[in-house]
Design a protein around this motif. Sequence first.
Motif, PDB file in Angstrom:
ATOM      1  N   ILE A 151      -9.931  13.539  -3.966  1.00  0.00           N
ATOM      2  CA  ILE A 151     -10.310  13.021  -5.289  1.00  0.00           C
ATOM      3  C   ILE A 151     -10.787  11.572  -5.155  1.00  0.00           C
ATOM      4  CG2 ILE A 151      -8.106  12.087  -6.228  1.00  0.00           C
ATOM      5  CD1 ILE A 151     -10.600  14.338  -8.069  1.00  0.00           C
ATOM      6  N   ALA A 152     -10.161  10.808  -4.273  1.00  0.00           N
ATOM      7  CA  ALA A 152     -10.600   9.417  -4.074  1.00  0.00           C
ATOM      8  C   ALA A 152     -12.023   9.413  -3.500  1.00  0.00           C
ATOM      9  CB  ALA A 152      -9.641   8.692  -3.142  1.00  0.00           C
ATOM     10  N   HIS A 171      -2.640   4.371 -11.992  1.00  0.00           N
ATOM     11  CA  HIS A 171      -1.394   5.013 -11.540  1.00  0.00           C
ATOM     12  C   HIS A 171      -0.199   4.293 -12.141  1.00  0.00           C
ATOM     13  CE1 HIS A 171      -0.950   1.573  -8.915  1.00  0.00           C
ATOM     14  NE2 HIS A 171      -2.191   1.775  -8.462  1.00  0.00           N
ATOM     15  N   LYS A 172       0.974   4.655 -11.701  1.00  0.00           N
ATOM     16  CA  LYS A 172       2.192   3.961 -12.124  1.00  0.00           C
ATOM     17  C   LYS A 172       3.089   3.847 -10.885  1.00  0.00           C
ATOM     18  CE  LYS A 172       4.686   2.219 -15.523  1.00  0.00           C
ATOM     19  NZ  LYS A 172       4.356   0.931 -16.160  1.00  0.00           N
ATOM     20  N   ALA A 173       2.511   3.264  -9.842  1.00  0.00           N
ATOM     21  CA  ALA A 173       3.193   3.229  -8.537  1.00  0.00           C
ATOM     22  C   ALA A 173       4.375   2.263  -8.512  1.00  0.00           C
ATOM     23  CB  ALA A 173       2.188   2.859  -7.439  1.00  0.00           C
ATOM     24  N   ASN A 174       4.469   1.402  -9.544  1.00  0.00           N
ATOM     25  CA  ASN A 174       5.638   0.516  -9.583  1.00  0.00           C
ATOM     26  C   ASN A 174       6.903   1.270 -10.001  1.00  0.00           C
ATOM     27  OD1 ASN A 174       4.447   0.849 -12.086  1.00  0.00           O
ATOM     28  ND2 ASN A 174       5.154  -1.123 -12.889  1.00  0.00           N
ATOM     29  N   VAL A 175       6.723   2.432 -10.652  1.00  0.00           N
ATOM     30  CA  VAL A 175       7.879   3.238 -11.055  1.00  0.00           C
ATOM     31  C   VAL A 175       7.961   4.511 -10.205  1.00  0.00           C
ATOM     32  CG1 VAL A 175       8.941   4.516 -12.958  1.00  0.00           C
ATOM     33  CG2 VAL A 175       7.818   2.331 -13.407  1.00  0.00           C
ATOM     34  N   MET A 176       6.848   5.231 -10.131  1.00  0.00           N
ATOM     35  CA  MET A 176       6.835   6.457  -9.304  1.00  0.00           C
ATOM     36  C   MET A 176       6.351   6.061  -7.912  1.00  0.00           C
ATOM     37  SD  MET A 176       5.669   9.305 -12.066  1.00  0.00           S
ATOM     38  CE  MET A 176       4.366   8.391 -12.830  1.00  0.00           C
ATOM     39  N   ARG A 177       7.265   5.414  -7.182  1.00  0.00           N
ATOM     40  CA  ARG A 177       6.879   4.733  -5.943  1.00  0.00           C
ATOM     41  C   ARG A 177       6.427   5.696  -4.859  1.00  0.00           C
ATOM     42  NH1 ARG A 177      11.976   0.918  -6.603  1.00  0.00           N
ATOM     43  NH2 ARG A 177      11.050  -0.533  -8.084  1.00  0.00           N
ATOM     44  N   ILE A 178       7.009   6.876  -4.835  1.00  0.00           N
ATOM     45  CA  ILE A 178       6.647   7.802  -3.749  1.00  0.00           C
ATOM     46  C   ILE A 178       5.370   8.562  -4.087  1.00  0.00           C
ATOM     47  CG2 ILE A 178       7.390   9.832  -2.442  1.00  0.00           C
ATOM     48  CD1 ILE A 178      10.234   8.742  -2.613  1.00  0.00           C
ATOM     49  N   LYS A 184      -1.902   5.675  -4.567  1.00  0.00           N
ATOM     50  CA  LYS A 184      -2.412   4.299  -4.478  1.00  0.00           C
ATOM     51  C   LYS A 184      -2.833   3.972  -3.040  1.00  0.00           C
ATOM     52  CE  LYS A 184       0.143   0.341  -4.110  1.00  0.00           C
ATOM     53  NZ  LYS A 184       1.000  -0.781  -4.476  1.00  0.00           N
ATOM     54  N   ASN A 185      -1.985   4.324  -2.070  1.00  0.00           N
ATOM     55  CA  ASN A 185      -2.310   4.013  -0.661  1.00  0.00           C
ATOM     56  C   ASN A 185      -3.609   4.701  -0.237  1.00  0.00           C
ATOM     57  OD1 ASN A 185      -0.085   2.469  -0.430  1.00  0.00           O
ATOM     58  ND2 ASN A 185       1.178   4.034   0.586  1.00  0.00           N
ATOM     59  N   VAL A 186      -3.751   5.973  -0.649  1.00  0.00           N
ATOM     60  CA  VAL A 186      -4.962   6.707  -0.254  1.00  0.00           C
ATOM     61  C   VAL A 186      -6.203   6.092  -0.925  1.00  0.00           C
ATOM     62  CG1 VAL A 186      -6.153   8.937  -0.380  1.00  0.00           C
ATOM     63  CG2 VAL A 186      -3.739   8.856   0.266  1.00  0.00           C
ATOM     64  N   CYS A 187      -6.076   5.695  -2.187  1.00  0.00           N
ATOM     65  CA  CYS A 187      -7.221   5.055  -2.864  1.00  0.00           C
ATOM     66  C   CYS A 187      -7.596   3.767  -2.137  1.00  0.00           C
ATOM     67  CB  CYS A 187      -6.887   4.758  -4.328  1.00  0.00           C
ATOM     68  SG  CYS A 187      -6.872   6.242  -5.343  1.00  0.00           S
ATOM     69  N   GLN A 188      -6.588   3.001  -1.726  1.00  0.00           N
ATOM     70  CA  GLN A 188      -6.878   1.731  -1.008  1.00  0.00           C
ATOM     71  C   GLN A 188      -7.538   2.015   0.348  1.00  0.00           C
ATOM     72  OE1 GLN A 188      -3.168  -0.493  -0.955  1.00  0.00           O
ATOM     73  NE2 GLN A 188      -3.300  -0.914  -3.146  1.00  0.00           N
ATOM     74  N   GLU A 189      -7.036   3.033   1.050  1.00  0.00           N
ATOM     75  CA  GLU A 189      -7.640   3.391   2.351  1.00  0.00           C
ATOM     76  C   GLU A 189      -9.099   3.813   2.162  1.00  0.00           C
ATOM     77  OE1 GLU A 189      -3.441   5.384   3.724  1.00  0.00           O
ATOM     78  OE2 GLU A 189      -5.237   6.595   3.958  1.00  0.00           O
ATOM     79  N   THR A 190      -9.329   4.604   1.107  1.00  0.00           N
ATOM     80  CA  THR A 190     -10.688   5.097   0.854  1.00  0.00           C
ATOM     81  C   THR A 190     -11.609   3.934   0.478  1.00  0.00           C
ATOM     82  OG1 THR A 190      -9.651   7.101   0.008  1.00  0.00           O
ATOM     83  CG2 THR A 190     -12.013   6.879  -0.389  1.00  0.00           C
ATOM     84  N   ALA A 191     -11.089   2.996  -0.310  1.00  0.00           N
ATOM     85  CA  ALA A 191     -11.895   1.842  -0.748  1.00  0.00           C
ATOM     86  C   ALA A 191     -12.451   1.081   0.461  1.00  0.00           C
ATOM     87  CB  ALA A 191     -11.061   0.922  -1.627  1.00  0.00           C
ATOM     88  N   LYS A 192     -11.667   1.022   1.526  1.00  0.00           N
ATOM     89  CA  LYS A 192     -12.107   0.279   2.731  1.00  0.00           C
ATOM     90  C   LYS A 192     -13.342   0.916   3.357  1.00  0.00           C
ATOM     91  CE  LYS A 192      -7.757  -1.843   3.962  1.00  0.00           C
ATOM     92  NZ  LYS A 192      -6.466  -1.201   4.010  1.00  0.00           N
ATOM     93  N   TYR A 199     -13.562  -2.386  -6.131  1.00  0.00           N
ATOM     94  CA  TYR A 199     -12.368  -1.556  -6.340  1.00  0.00           C
ATOM     95  C   TYR A 199     -11.263  -2.359  -7.017  1.00  0.00           C
ATOM     96  CZ  TYR A 199      -8.113   1.045  -5.288  1.00  0.00           C
ATOM     97  OH  TYR A 199      -6.912   1.711  -5.400  1.00  0.00           O
ATOM     98  N   ASN A 200     -10.640  -1.778  -8.037  1.00  0.00           N
ATOM     99  CA  ASN A 200      -9.442  -2.401  -8.609  1.00  0.00           C
ATOM    100  C   ASN A 200      -8.460  -1.321  -9.046  1.00  0.00           C
ATOM    101  OD1 ASN A 200     -10.844  -1.559 -10.929  1.00  0.00           O
ATOM    102  ND2 ASN A 200     -10.010  -3.216 -12.162  1.00  0.00           N
ATOM    103  N   GLU A 201      -7.253  -1.749  -9.390  1.00  0.00           N
ATOM    104  CA  GLU A 201      -6.202  -0.811  -9.801  1.00  0.00           C
ATOM    105  C   GLU A 201      -5.597  -1.252 -11.121  1.00  0.00           C
ATOM    106  OE1 GLU A 201      -3.274  -0.543  -6.684  1.00  0.00           O
ATOM    107  OE2 GLU A 201      -4.793  -0.038  -5.200  1.00  0.00           O
ATOM    108  N   MET A 202      -5.082  -0.292 -11.869  1.00  0.00           N
ATOM    109  CA  MET A 202      -4.371  -0.614 -13.115  1.00  0.00           C
ATOM    110  C   MET A 202      -3.190   0.320 -13.274  1.00  0.00           C
ATOM    111  SD  MET A 202      -7.100  -1.120 -16.166  1.00  0.00           S
ATOM    112  CE  MET A 202      -8.414  -2.284 -15.923  1.00  0.00           C
ATOM    113  N   TYR A 203      -2.107  -0.190 -13.820  1.00  0.00           N
ATOM    114  CA  TYR A 203      -1.020   0.704 -14.208  1.00  0.00           C
ATOM    115  C   TYR A 203      -1.474   1.458 -15.454  1.00  0.00           C
ATOM    116  CZ  TYR A 203       1.855  -1.850 -10.912  1.00  0.00           C
ATOM    117  OH  TYR A 203       2.353  -2.408  -9.760  1.00  0.00           O
ATOM    118  N   VAL A 204      -0.985   2.672 -15.599  1.00  0.00           N
ATOM    119  CA  VAL A 204      -1.508   3.547 -16.654  1.00  0.00           C
ATOM    120  C   VAL A 204      -1.296   2.965 -18.051  1.00  0.00           C
ATOM    121  CG1 VAL A 204       0.580   5.011 -16.679  1.00  0.00           C
ATOM    122  CG2 VAL A 204      -1.586   5.931 -17.506  1.00  0.00           C
TER     123      VAL A 204
END
Length: 341
Positions: A151-152, A171-178, A184-192, A199-204
Amino acid sequence: MTEYKIALMPGDGIGPELTEATLKVLNVVQENFAVNFHIVYAEAGDAVLKKRGVALPEDSLKTIRESHVCLKGPVGETAADVIVKLRLLFDLYANIRPLKAFPNVPVASPDIDMIFVRENTEDVYKGLEYNIGNDVTVCLRVITRQNCERIAKHAFETAKIRPKKKVTAIHKANVMRITDGLFKNVCQETAKKYPDIQYNEMYVDAAAMHLIRTPQNFDVICTCNLFGDILSDEAAQLIGGLGMAPGANIGDNFALFEPIHGSAPDIAGKQIANPVSMILSAKMMLNWLSEKFNDTACLKAAEAIEKATIQTLLNGLTVPDLGGKASTQQMAQAIAEELTN
Ligand code: ATP
């Protein structure tokens, strides 16, 4: 000239009205462009459940399997048994929901042009819910690396060919950390891998606010299944309502096109529903056929449908939802007539 076999699913509520309206446009496409359709009906939904005891009969699935593509109206209470099942069965992992401000439509900002790229096969929509006793219930949230990666990638590939070239991962990676941590990690890897895309991120929760406050700042929104479903309905209100919102469910080998809204039982049968959501879904279908089969006639037809829709809106021949007095079929007829110009 290729003849495209389309599995057509009218659905429930306003679905049959929108389907009739969309066929008016597709018939004119056939008459005026080098495109041919062989339309086969595939029934599914609440009415079919009542009539046959099953919401998505095997013969409808067979029709879909034997078609190049599927065009679907909304279904009602049986949506989980129909569309959620079809997404899983055909591995339609990318739900694409473009939301654009069209002229002469009440919009929050004329510069809105965003597109949701929503993961479509997992998350809490996997249907893994359990009653574990003592009034305690559990719903499993499934997020896998494989689905995050595809999807990324789809989101960044989409951004590559758009003017703003920007991806926002929500996403909501600050609460649903796993689970959202993985997303989030995959989106960041793909952004590279896409250095030319901003590229930016937002909590939902923040994204829900920013969508209302500064919708024109969004371009491609990459998110998981549940958040994408909710936020895209919210964002549709910024461009004139759900009746202006088409959608696509894309897999590697097959695709299904449908409005993002449900069956709207409150307005069903009144011929006041906005047909643009399904007409633009058919336009997206033509775009997909043009890419898949390298068919420029489909591309021309898709572009013409959008232009004809814009001209009809400018002419003010719209349903009450958009401030006009036309019925669903009158508005569709006007779009079909514009297509011949
Ligand atoms: P369902 O249970 O099938 O999801 P719903 O009423 O809960 O139906 P939606 O069908 O998604 O939810 O729509 C919410 C509301 O938005 C509808 O009640 C209707 O008023 C409006 N709406 C949806 N689609 C359209 C449309 N094409 N044209 C005009 N209004 C629409």
